[in-house]
Design an enzyme around this catalytic site. Sequence first.
Site, PDB file in Angstrom:
ATOM      1  N   HIS A 364       0.825  -1.214   0.000  1.00 49.73           N
ATOM      2  CA  HIS A 364       0.000   0.000   0.000  1.00 49.73           C
ATOM      3  C   HIS A 364       0.851   1.251   0.000  1.00 49.73           C
ATOM      4  O   HIS A 364       2.073   1.202   0.112  1.00 49.73           O
ATOM      5  CB  HIS A 364      -1.009  -0.019   1.141  1.00 49.73           C
ATOM      6  CG  HIS A 364      -0.486   0.184   2.527  1.00 49.73           C
ATOM      7  ND1 HIS A 364      -0.659   1.354   3.228  1.00 49.73           N
ATOM      8  CD2 HIS A 364       0.162  -0.650   3.364  1.00 49.73           C
ATOM      9  CE1 HIS A 364      -0.144   1.216   4.439  1.00 49.73           C
ATOM     10  NE2 HIS A 364       0.367   0.021   4.548  1.00 49.73           N
ATOM     11  N   ASP A 374       6.154   2.144   7.318  1.00 47.75           N
ATOM     12  CA  ASP A 374       4.864   1.556   6.962  1.00 47.75           C
ATOM     13  C   ASP A 374       4.073   2.596   6.206  1.00 47.75           C
ATOM     14  O   ASP A 374       3.578   3.536   6.821  1.00 47.75           O
ATOM     15  CB  ASP A 374       4.143   1.139   8.251  1.00 47.75           C
ATOM     16  CG  ASP A 374       2.710   0.718   8.024  1.00 47.75           C
ATOM     17  OD1 ASP A 374       2.270   0.638   6.856  1.00 47.75           O
ATOM     18  OD2 ASP A 374       2.006   0.468   9.023  1.00 47.75           O
ATOM     19  N   GLU A 411      -5.314   1.231   2.690  1.00 42.77           N
ATOM     20  CA  GLU A 411      -5.057  -0.019   3.421  1.00 42.77           C
ATOM     21  C   GLU A 411      -5.247   0.194   4.907  1.00 42.77           C
ATOM     22  O   GLU A 411      -5.777  -0.645   5.615  1.00 42.77           O
ATOM     23  CB  GLU A 411      -3.625  -0.496   3.134  1.00 42.77           C
ATOM     24  CG  GLU A 411      -3.279  -1.837   3.764  1.00 42.77           C
ATOM     25  CD  GLU A 411      -2.661  -1.757   5.153  1.00 42.77           C
ATOM     26  OE1 GLU A 411      -2.352  -2.816   5.712  1.00 42.77           O
ATOM     27  OE2 GLU A 411      -2.492  -0.647   5.705  1.00 42.77           O
ATOM     28  N   GLU A 412      -4.798   1.376   5.375  1.00 38.16           N
ATOM     29  CA  GLU A 412      -4.834   1.633   6.818  1.00 38.16           C
ATOM     30  C   GLU A 412      -6.258   1.566   7.373  1.00 38.16           C
ATOM     31  O   GLU A 412      -6.464   1.230   8.525  1.00 38.16           O
ATOM     32  CB  GLU A 412      -4.210   2.999   7.131  1.00 38.16           C
ATOM     33  CG  GLU A 412      -2.714   3.097   6.801  1.00 38.16           C
ATOM     34  CD  GLU A 412      -1.830   2.283   7.741  1.00 38.16           C
ATOM     35  OE1 GLU A 412      -2.369   1.583   8.600  1.00 38.16           O
ATOM     36  OE2 GLU A 412      -0.593   2.354   7.594  1.00 38.16           O
ATOM     37  N   ASP A 440       4.779  -4.679   2.776  1.00 34.40           N
ATOM     38  CA  ASP A 440       4.520  -3.595   3.723  1.00 34.40           C
ATOM     39  C   ASP A 440       5.638  -3.571   4.776  1.00 34.40           C
ATOM     40  O   ASP A 440       6.194  -4.603   5.114  1.00 34.40           O
ATOM     41  CB  ASP A 440       3.180  -3.860   4.408  1.00 34.40           C
ATOM     42  CG  ASP A 440       2.605  -2.616   5.053  1.00 34.40           C
ATOM     43  OD1 ASP A 440       3.279  -1.577   5.061  1.00 34.40           O
ATOM     44  OD2 ASP A 440       1.462  -2.687   5.537  1.00 34.40           O
TER      45      ASP A 440
END
Length: 663
Positions: A364, A374, A411-412, A440
């Site tokens: 992502h 991240d 994505e988060e 990731d």
Amino acid sequence: MITVAATAANTTTTISTLLAIATSFLLLLITSSPTTPKSSNYHTLFLSTSLSSNVSISNHLQALTHSPHIASSEANSQAANYVLKVFTSSNVPSHMASYHVLLSYPLSRSLLLTTTPQEPPFSFSLKQEPYKGDPYAAVSGEVVPTFHAYAKSGTAEGPVVYVNYGRVEDYLSLRKKMGVNVSGCVVLARYGKIFRGDIVKNAYDEGAVGVVVYSDRKDYGGGDDDGGRWFPDSKWLPPSGVQVGSVYQGTGDPSTPGWASSGGDGECERLTKEEVEKEGDVPLIPSLPVSGADGEKILRSIGGPVAEHDWQGSKDAPTYRVGPGPGILNLTFKGQENIASIQNVIGVIEGAEEPDRYVILGNHRDAWTFGAVDPNSGTAALLEIAQRFGKLQKQGWKPRRTIILCNWDAEEYGLIGSTEWVEENRELLASRAVAYLNSDCAVGGAGFNAMATPQLDELIKKATQQVTDPDNSSQSLYEAWTSSGTSPLIIQYTTHCMMISSGCRNLEILCFIGMLQLNVKNLEDEISNKDINLSPILKSIKELEKAAIKINDQRKEIEASKGWRTWKEYQMKVRDVNDRLMMAERAFTDRDGLLGMTWHKHLIYGPTKNNDYGSQSFPGIGDAVRVAKNLQTAESWHRVQHEVWRVSRVIKHASLVLIGQLT
Ligand SMILES: *[C@@H]1O[C@H](CO)[C@@H](O)[C@H](O)[C@H]1NC(C)=O
Ligand SMILES: *[C@@H]1O[C@H](CO)[C@@H](O)[C@H](O)[C@H]1NC(C)=O
Ligand SMILES: *[C@@H]1O[C@H](CO)[C@@H](O)[C@H](O)[C@H]1NC(C)=O
Ligand SMILES: *[C@@H]1O[C@H](CO)[C@@H](O)[C@H](O)[C@H]1NC(C)=O
């Protein structure tokens, strides 16, 4: 499908190693055919520094992370354009796959602590302090205020109870050992051990009215080991640092469960807010994340029994007590949920021999803040891989199978970008995807680790044997990994992907059988003296073992034999074996999925009911056993037997697929 998540480390030096590892996977998967005699040359070239230096990957990371870029922000859209540009200029045909999805943002937050009725309540600032000399201080104002995405809007007030990590067993201790009932209380939980969405859900199940989650110094702040230092002097979270994250328990756009949010806004079916709540995956009580310093202040307001030893904090922290009260917390969260546009970037390098077989590499791009580790250490690696593929193509290389590079959005919030894309492309992916590799948090400290479906253990071993340890050029990464004390036991990865499964020529299915037998042994111990018949599973494992030996022999036969009458015949044989291996993992899935978590289709490994971050074997049986042990009713034990039958059926399906014959 087969999934791999790899993490390498040691900030700058190792990023190219990660990339090498990532690519080893791909090349092993893709070019191991004898039809590409020069594949090993390309492989070596790919891993060599002659293709490019570490400067380009470093520039990618800079370009992706110069500003905060939460999903649907202008900055994240610019980052998407950057990814598209790099893919395209690397000669990888690429496009945006956009969706309109339900996202959540904070409108207002407040947290008041009343310690004694005489004093006015203390109001927490809920602000993170930039550190002195922070080169990004100028854009720190663009960071969204700390919050829990999809938290319930509302006010909750009540005496505060400290609940450790907020796990089911923590509440059990509170009830049974300390006589504390959290009903009507605001609970204070520390981050760690379980997924934050489960912290909120478990609290709700116990009758709490609100949840505050903090990052304890012991777990995130340098604890007792690092002299209490924190960023930028060490890697630890500063006292005012807050972990932001989603508390949504589902996967994908909550307003389009099971189908894609495709087309423009208003062009696809969408659940109403009430219907979304009925689905059961969004929280029904408000919650807020707070810093370690704020958590400690709240802890000081709690009296009552002293918490047990392993609930305590670091050495110089106050003694933690469980409450309830006398401190009273008043928590208010007002969020805004709206339909926003997100962009996945998809690049496709068509395979020369099997264009209809996909090897997918993804990560992502969206981040709660800057996202240097991240996710963008992984996205920078993805871009470097794209560029190296571009250079290899110029030298005549073509992949055996189609390679799909995916850069996911949102994505988060709950794996939204990838899920919508998979939902839209479900049929093609279900029949064509061979493996999925995720990168990731690719770089984030020393050491190496990888998580994968067990069938990929051998592949990961081989790949790490081909990569030099970045910190010691006289050994391979594999050697560094094995000598680090952490045995290279590859942890099963809970795939969130709907199209679970698949395989490749390097698949060792046989070690998987040992794992299955071990799982049954553990299960036997757990339900000893209960009237549960495990023989259906044992029988199906025996059949699977026979099927695995058979296909392994067939594979060896193909590899050993040079005397194929025609090239076409050879290709057909390879394809046939590969297809059966690819389908075998899919066979372990069941359409109905796990009870209460129907999104998870794999019956051999999956998350546990009360921790979406956890992974266990036979998750359906495990959850049924827990319920039965609690209820001790004939009906609940009957459900255990039902889950045993389900598992035995999917194992049988896998052996039928491996054998490749109809009954
Ligand atoms: C690139 O690698 C060299 C040699 O290992 C190192 O000195 C340099 O700091 C690295 N540069 C970046 C941007 O990581
Ligand atoms: C906890 O308290 C609530 C409200 O007083 C009550 O309804 C519930 O039964 C209690 N739970 C336990 C396990 O005692
Ligand atoms: C909690 O605080 C809010 C202000 O943030 C206030 O409006 C509300 O009345 C308080 N709730 C209670 C029950 O006192
Ligand atoms: C580097 O690796 C070699 C081979 O495993 C080992 O003998 C040596 O001790 C390592 N050096 C360091 C500094 O760890």
